[in-house]
Design a protein around this motif. Structure first.
Motif, PDB file in Angstrom:
ATOM      1  N   LYS A 161      -2.414 -15.090  19.675  1.00  0.00           N
ATOM      2  CA  LYS A 161      -3.578 -16.188  19.544  1.00  0.00           C
ATOM      3  C   LYS A 161      -4.763 -15.637  20.376  1.00  0.00           C
ATOM      4  O   LYS A 161      -5.804 -15.653  19.842  1.00  0.00           O
ATOM      5  CB  LYS A 161      -3.165 -17.367  20.303  1.00  0.00           C
ATOM      6  N   THR A 162      -4.741 -14.749  21.254  1.00  0.00           N
ATOM      7  CA  THR A 162      -5.692 -14.170  22.000  1.00  0.00           C
ATOM      8  C   THR A 162      -6.123 -12.846  21.662  1.00  0.00           C
ATOM      9  O   THR A 162      -7.417 -12.473  22.149  1.00  0.00           O
ATOM     10  CB  THR A 162      -5.346 -14.150  23.447  1.00  0.00           C
ATOM     11  N   THR A 163      -5.624 -12.313  20.428  1.00  0.00           N
ATOM     12  CA  THR A 163      -6.088 -11.051  20.210  1.00  0.00           C
ATOM     13  C   THR A 163      -6.983 -11.183  18.902  1.00  0.00           C
ATOM     14  O   THR A 163      -6.691 -11.901  17.914  1.00  0.00           O
ATOM     15  CB  THR A 163      -4.988 -10.146  19.502  1.00  0.00           C
ATOM     16  N   HIS A 164      -8.280 -10.686  19.168  1.00  0.00           N
ATOM     17  CA  HIS A 164      -9.228 -10.968  17.994  1.00  0.00           C
ATOM     18  C   HIS A 164      -9.179  -9.982  16.847  1.00  0.00           C
ATOM     19  O   HIS A 164      -8.772  -8.774  17.165  1.00  0.00           O
ATOM     20  CB  HIS A 164     -10.519 -11.038  18.447  1.00  0.00           C
ATOM     21  N   GLY A 165      -9.715 -10.301  15.781  1.00  0.00           N
ATOM     22  CA  GLY A 165      -9.739  -9.273  14.532  1.00  0.00           C
ATOM     23  C   GLY A 165      -8.831  -9.028  13.488  1.00  0.00           C
ATOM     24  O   GLY A 165      -8.891  -7.848  13.090  1.00  0.00           O
ATOM     25  N   TRP A 166      -7.988  -9.880  13.479  1.00  0.00           N
ATOM     26  CA  TRP A 166      -6.672  -9.905  12.513  1.00  0.00           C
ATOM     27  C   TRP A 166      -7.450  -9.643  11.116  1.00  0.00           C
ATOM     28  O   TRP A 166      -6.726  -9.056  10.179  1.00  0.00           O
ATOM     29  CB  TRP A 166      -5.722 -10.966  12.444  1.00  0.00           C
ATOM     30  N   TRP A 167      -8.233 -10.270  10.850  1.00  0.00           N
ATOM     31  CA  TRP A 167      -9.181 -10.298   9.670  1.00  0.00           C
ATOM     32  C   TRP A 167     -10.756 -10.567   9.728  1.00  0.00           C
ATOM     33  O   TRP A 167     -11.131 -11.155  10.835  1.00  0.00           O
ATOM     34  CB  TRP A 167      -8.681 -11.223   8.465  1.00  0.00           C
ATOM     35  N   HIS A 168     -11.561  -9.657   8.895  1.00  0.00           N
ATOM     36  CA  HIS A 168     -12.968  -9.998   8.860  1.00  0.00           C
ATOM     37  C   HIS A 168     -13.392  -9.775   7.565  1.00  0.00           C
ATOM     38  O   HIS A 168     -12.632  -8.777   6.666  1.00  0.00           O
ATOM     39  CB  HIS A 168     -13.603  -8.893  10.004  1.00  0.00           C
ATOM     40  N   GLU A 169     -14.514 -10.060   6.955  1.00  0.00           N
ATOM     41  CA  GLU A 169     -14.919 -10.092   5.704  1.00  0.00           C
ATOM     42  C   GLU A 169     -15.285  -8.545   5.372  1.00  0.00           C
ATOM     43  O   GLU A 169     -15.260  -8.172   4.223  1.00  0.00           O
ATOM     44  CB  GLU A 169     -16.142 -10.859   5.326  1.00  0.00           C
ATOM     45  N   GLY A 170     -15.990  -7.730   6.386  1.00  0.00           N
ATOM     46  CA  GLY A 170     -16.103  -6.448   6.190  1.00  0.00           C
ATOM     47  C   GLY A 170     -17.430  -6.315   5.409  1.00  0.00           C
ATOM     48  O   GLY A 170     -18.074  -7.167   4.920  1.00  0.00           O
ATOM     49  N   GLU A 171     -17.968  -5.063   4.758  1.00  0.00           N
ATOM     50  CA  GLU A 171     -18.964  -4.799   4.082  1.00  0.00           C
ATOM     51  C   GLU A 171     -18.726  -4.296   2.804  1.00  0.00           C
ATOM     52  O   GLU A 171     -19.704  -3.602   2.160  1.00  0.00           O
ATOM     53  CB  GLU A 171     -20.050  -4.096   4.973  1.00  0.00           C
ATOM     54  N   ASP A 172     -17.746  -4.084   2.146  1.00  0.00           N
ATOM     55  CA  ASP A 172     -17.381  -3.487   0.835  1.00  0.00           C
ATOM     56  C   ASP A 172     -17.755  -4.158  -0.254  1.00  0.00           C
ATOM     57  O   ASP A 172     -17.454  -5.237  -0.586  1.00  0.00           O
ATOM     58  CB  ASP A 172     -15.868  -3.421   0.779  1.00  0.00           C
ATOM     59  N   ILE A 173     -18.499  -3.471  -0.866  1.00  0.00           N
ATOM     60  CA  ILE A 173     -19.534  -3.832  -2.005  1.00  0.00           C
ATOM     61  C   ILE A 173     -19.200  -3.155  -3.315  1.00  0.00           C
ATOM     62  O   ILE A 173     -19.154  -1.840  -3.106  1.00  0.00           O
ATOM     63  CB  ILE A 173     -20.885  -3.895  -1.928  1.00  0.00           C
ATOM     64  N   ASN A 174     -18.826  -3.603  -4.617  1.00  0.00           N
ATOM     65  CA  ASN A 174     -18.464  -2.947  -5.528  1.00  0.00           C
ATOM     66  C   ASN A 174     -19.874  -2.383  -6.498  1.00  0.00           C
ATOM     67  O   ASN A 174     -21.026  -2.899  -5.940  1.00  0.00           O
ATOM     68  CB  ASN A 174     -17.697  -3.474  -6.548  1.00  0.00           C
ATOM     69  N   LEU A 175     -19.820  -1.914  -7.392  1.00  0.00           N
ATOM     70  CA  LEU A 175     -21.077  -1.438  -8.257  1.00  0.00           C
ATOM     71  C   LEU A 175     -21.876  -2.477  -8.845  1.00  0.00           C
ATOM     72  O   LEU A 175     -23.056  -2.534  -8.699  1.00  0.00           O
ATOM     73  CB  LEU A 175     -20.637  -0.523  -9.301  1.00  0.00           C
ATOM     74  N   GLU A 176     -21.329  -3.845  -8.917  1.00  0.00           N
ATOM     75  CA  GLU A 176     -21.815  -5.014  -9.389  1.00  0.00           C
ATOM     76  C   GLU A 176     -22.604  -5.868  -8.080  1.00  0.00           C
ATOM     77  O   GLU A 176     -23.317  -6.910  -8.493  1.00  0.00           O
ATOM     78  CB  GLU A 176     -20.913  -6.005 -10.230  1.00  0.00           C
TER      79      GLU A 176
END
Length: 304
Positions: free
Chosen positions: A237-252
């Protein structure tokens, strides 16, 4: 940046910390390492320091620290694997780290070590700096049932109120006209306590090229469960960052649908101190705990 849990601000190289820990040879110094990740697991820390096999560690909470998946680690040789059926190069991985936070609390264990064992952990925690923790920021774990009254009697908890015993004496005379050495001897009758924590030098969240490794998570949770199930839940519960949206963008210009921050590698453990037998046997139980607190993150975890 305010490091409320630390004696000093910023990072301290291992060499500087080692010099500080050895500066008063006349004192009986007891060293403790605050383990908040894989060091919680007795089997994992015994790999680094076999002399600690069977040694007890003290569950505790440190105030002023926040734990998260923020410790990026580069491996010497890139690895290739199929993540979500898409070939993906792994340049490294992301471990747990801590950062100063006035409102943060981090649970872990205190491991008493000698100078030789401390050096072994310094070598293990490459990429981290060993930093002193203030005794007044260390507390018993609320609700934990300690053995033999350790919640009250343990040296670190007892020292919290009175502060750390320190060696003094610069060779001058004291007020009684005696040589400073006698004052050093008097001050050193009380053991000096040093508590250390390893703080990562880099703070970067997990990514597809540097994901969280499930085999590493399993080792941590094994250690937490050796304390109690509530202790394991606290870690999750107290550990942060299991998921984030990130900045991966494809060619489109759209978000990469293969973006992920966590890989399930139990069938092919990537963590060097993984216990595949434990992971295969207990994986379903660990996943149940993880899903209770981070269902979306577990759903987005990718098979390696």
């Amino acid at each position: 940046m305010t490091a409320s849990a630390f004696v000093v601000l910023g990072s301290v190289p291992h060499s500087a910390a080692a010099a500080d820990s050895a500066r008063a040879n006349t004192c009986a110094i007891r060293h403790f390492v605050f383990g908040y990740g894989s060091l919680i697991c007795p089997d994992s820390r015994a790999v680094t320091a076999p002399s600690l096999v069977g040694a007890r560690a003290l569950p505790c909470t440190v105030r002023g620290l926040e734990r998260g998946w923020i410790a990026r680690i580069d491996v010497p040789l890139p690895r290739w694997g199929a993540v979500g059926n898409v070939p993906r190069r792994l340049d490294g991985w992301t471990a747990v780290g801590v950062r100063p936070s006035p409102s943060g609390t981090t649970s872990g264990v205190l491991i008493e070590v000698d100078e030789e064992e401390l050096g072994r952990f310094d070598a293990r925690e490459a990429g981290y700096d060993r930093v002193p923790v203030r005794l007044e920021d260390i507390f018993p774990v609320e609700g934990h049932e300690y053995e033999d009254g350790e919640d009250v009697d343990h040296a670190v908890f007892s020292a919290r109120g009175r502060g750390e015993a320190r060696c003094i004496g610069d060779g001058g005379d004291n007020e009684d006209g005696k040589n400073g050495e006698s004052k050093v001897e008097e001050e050193c009758k009380e053991e000096s306590l040093k508590v250390w924590v390893y703080v990562q030098r880099d703070r970067t969240p997990a990514s597809p090229t540097h994901p969280i490794k499930q085999s590493y998570v399993d080792v941590i949770l094994r250690g937490c469960l050796s304390v109690s199930e509530s202790f394991a839940r606290s870690f999750i519960k107290t550990t942060h960052g299991w998921w984030h949206e990130g900045e991966d963008i494809n060619l489109e210009g759209d978000k990469d649908e293969n973006h992920h921050t966590w890989v399930e590698d139990r069938h092919f453990p990537l963590y060097i101190r993984a216990d595949s037998g434990y992971s295969n046997e207990m994986g379903h139980c660990l996943d149940r705990l993880l899903r209770e607190h981070h269902p979306d993150a577990v759903e987005k975890r990718r098979k390696y």
